[in-house]
Design an enzyme around this catalytic site. Sequence first.
Site, PDB file in Angstrom:
ATOM      1  N   ARG A   1      95.880  85.104  32.226  1.00  0.00           N
ATOM      2  CA  ARG A   1      96.396  83.782  31.800  1.00  0.00           C
ATOM      3  C   ARG A   1      95.445  82.757  31.581  1.00  0.00           C
ATOM      4  O   ARG A   1      95.597  82.155  30.172  1.00  0.00           O
ATOM      5  CB  ARG A   1      97.264  83.151  32.949  1.00  0.00           C
ATOM      6  CG  ARG A   1      98.766  83.942  32.984  1.00  0.00           C
ATOM      7  CD  ARG A   1      99.233  83.589  34.170  1.00  0.00           C
ATOM      8  NE  ARG A   1      99.788  82.116  34.453  1.00  0.00           N
ATOM      9  CZ  ARG A   1     100.157  81.511  35.461  1.00  0.00           C
ATOM     10  NH1 ARG A   1     100.093  82.245  36.875  1.00  0.00           N
ATOM     11  NH2 ARG A   1     100.865  80.329  35.347  1.00  0.00           N
TER      12      ARG A   1
ATOM     13  N   ARG B   1      98.885  80.425  46.669  1.00  0.00           N
ATOM     14  CA  ARG B   1     100.304  80.028  46.758  1.00  0.00           C
ATOM     15  C   ARG B   1     101.035  81.081  47.062  1.00  0.00           C
ATOM     16  O   ARG B   1     101.077  82.188  47.157  1.00  0.00           O
ATOM     17  CB  ARG B   1     100.743  79.729  45.299  1.00  0.00           C
ATOM     18  CG  ARG B   1     100.376  78.552  44.808  1.00  0.00           C
ATOM     19  CD  ARG B   1     101.053  77.742  43.504  1.00  0.00           C
ATOM     20  NE  ARG B   1     101.486  78.714  42.476  1.00  0.00           N
ATOM     21  CZ  ARG B   1     101.659  78.128  41.252  1.00  0.00           C
ATOM     22  NH1 ARG B   1     101.856  76.792  41.167  1.00  0.00           N
ATOM     23  NH2 ARG B   1     101.896  78.982  40.312  1.00  0.00           N
TER      24      ARG B   1
ATOM     25  N   ARG C   1     104.206  85.243  43.885  1.00  0.00           N
ATOM     26  CA  ARG C   1     104.514  85.527  42.737  1.00  0.00           C
ATOM     27  C   ARG C   1     103.534  86.384  41.865  1.00  0.00           C
ATOM     28  O   ARG C   1     102.456  86.148  41.746  1.00  0.00           O
ATOM     29  CB  ARG C   1     104.740  84.020  41.958  1.00  0.00           C
ATOM     30  CG  ARG C   1     106.063  83.919  41.402  1.00  0.00           C
ATOM     31  CD  ARG C   1     106.449  82.438  40.739  1.00  0.00           C
ATOM     32  NE  ARG C   1     105.270  82.205  39.805  1.00  0.00           N
ATOM     33  CZ  ARG C   1     105.377  81.083  39.109  1.00  0.00           C
ATOM     34  NH1 ARG C   1     106.050  80.096  39.557  1.00  0.00           N
ATOM     35  NH2 ARG C   1     104.276  81.001  38.236  1.00  0.00           N
TER      36      ARG C   1
ATOM     37  N   ARG D   1     100.482  72.907  20.558  1.00  0.00           N
ATOM     38  CA  ARG D   1     100.017  74.212  21.091  1.00  0.00           C
ATOM     39  C   ARG D   1      99.327  75.003  19.966  1.00  0.00           C
ATOM     40  O   ARG D   1      98.766  76.288  20.202  1.00  0.00           O
ATOM     41  CB  ARG D   1     101.114  75.029  21.647  1.00  0.00           C
ATOM     42  CG  ARG D   1     101.094  75.166  23.060  1.00  0.00           C
ATOM     43  CD  ARG D   1     102.315  75.972  23.400  1.00  0.00           C
ATOM     44  NE  ARG D   1     102.230  76.637  24.758  1.00  0.00           N
ATOM     45  CZ  ARG D   1     102.886  76.083  25.725  1.00  0.00           C
ATOM     46  NH1 ARG D   1     103.226  74.558  25.668  1.00  0.00           N
ATOM     47  NH2 ARG D   1     102.842  76.847  26.898  1.00  0.00           N
TER      48      ARG D   1
ATOM     49  N   LYS E   1      98.032  70.000  35.978  1.00  0.00           N
ATOM     50  CA  LYS E   1      98.374  69.198  34.645  1.00  0.00           C
ATOM     51  C   LYS E   1      99.886  68.658  34.988  1.00  0.00           C
ATOM     52  O   LYS E   1     100.060  67.189  34.683  1.00  0.00           O
ATOM     53  CB  LYS E   1      98.329  70.032  33.615  1.00  0.00           C
ATOM     54  CG  LYS E   1      99.082  69.474  32.202  1.00  0.00           C
ATOM     55  CD  LYS E   1      98.448  70.221  30.837  1.00  0.00           C
ATOM     56  CE  LYS E   1      99.179  71.589  30.944  1.00  0.00           C
ATOM     57  NZ  LYS E   1     100.429  71.519  30.651  1.00  0.00           N
TER      58      LYS E   1
END
Length: 227
Positions: free
Chosen positions: A178, A134, A167, A96, A21
């Site tokens: 998440r 990642r 991470r 949100r 995004k």
Amino acid sequence: MSDAREPVRALILFGPPGSGKGTQAKLIQDCLRIPHISTGDMLRDRMRHSDDLGEVIRRLVDNGDLVTDELVNQMVDERIGQADCAAGFILDGYPRTLSQAGAICQRLAEQSIAWLVVHLKVDYNVIIRRLAGRRHCLECGAVFNLESNPPKAAGVCDVCGNPLTVREDDREQVVRKRLESYDARTRPLLEFFSAEGSAFYEVDGADAPPPQIAMRICELIRNTNGE
Ligand code: ADP
């Protein structure tokens, strides 16, 4: 409902973590020459002022809590009133909550600003694979991806030669959490915009390179505006 006679000037962008995004927002910003307004960035900026308000925001954000609707609505209200937003703007991370959604729709309608909502859809297995691949360099901040942008030597930062790490919030279990929380939080908003009759599009965020996806979104806006 957005007024079909007005050209679309507000793009409301939704997308789960790992959907690209942020990348899309930047590409669309360049393509349409309209500012990218990220409430997360604005709040982080505001946190740098070490005054009372900065501290209140820091406490909420650091706790993973939402900042109050009143504060965020006011911040966005002020921002979209600035001169560089006259030709349009991209909202990222806002609204949100349903109360924020109601507030922004009312504000846009009052100003005869038509809006278009895009939900960037990416298969959750793809997101998990992307994020799990990642690798971050804690030393210089460089980010690599084992699939799309691997470091030259495994586990070593190309830029500064320090070891790369995963991470904590990119680990699979955390990513699943998440995504679940994104779903729970976002579904009512998407339902709100569909029910309200907004121009609403789901765009595949993974079937083409990012610039092509951005182009499609820009085309959606241009087509809606009959350009
Ligand atoms: P993330 O997508 O990881 O939540 P953001 O940069 O969008 O990151 O937001 C960071 C934090 O800023 C959020 O966790 C929340 O505390 C706050 N925040 C951002 N946008 C809003 C909003 N529209 N309403 C309330 N709080 C917000």
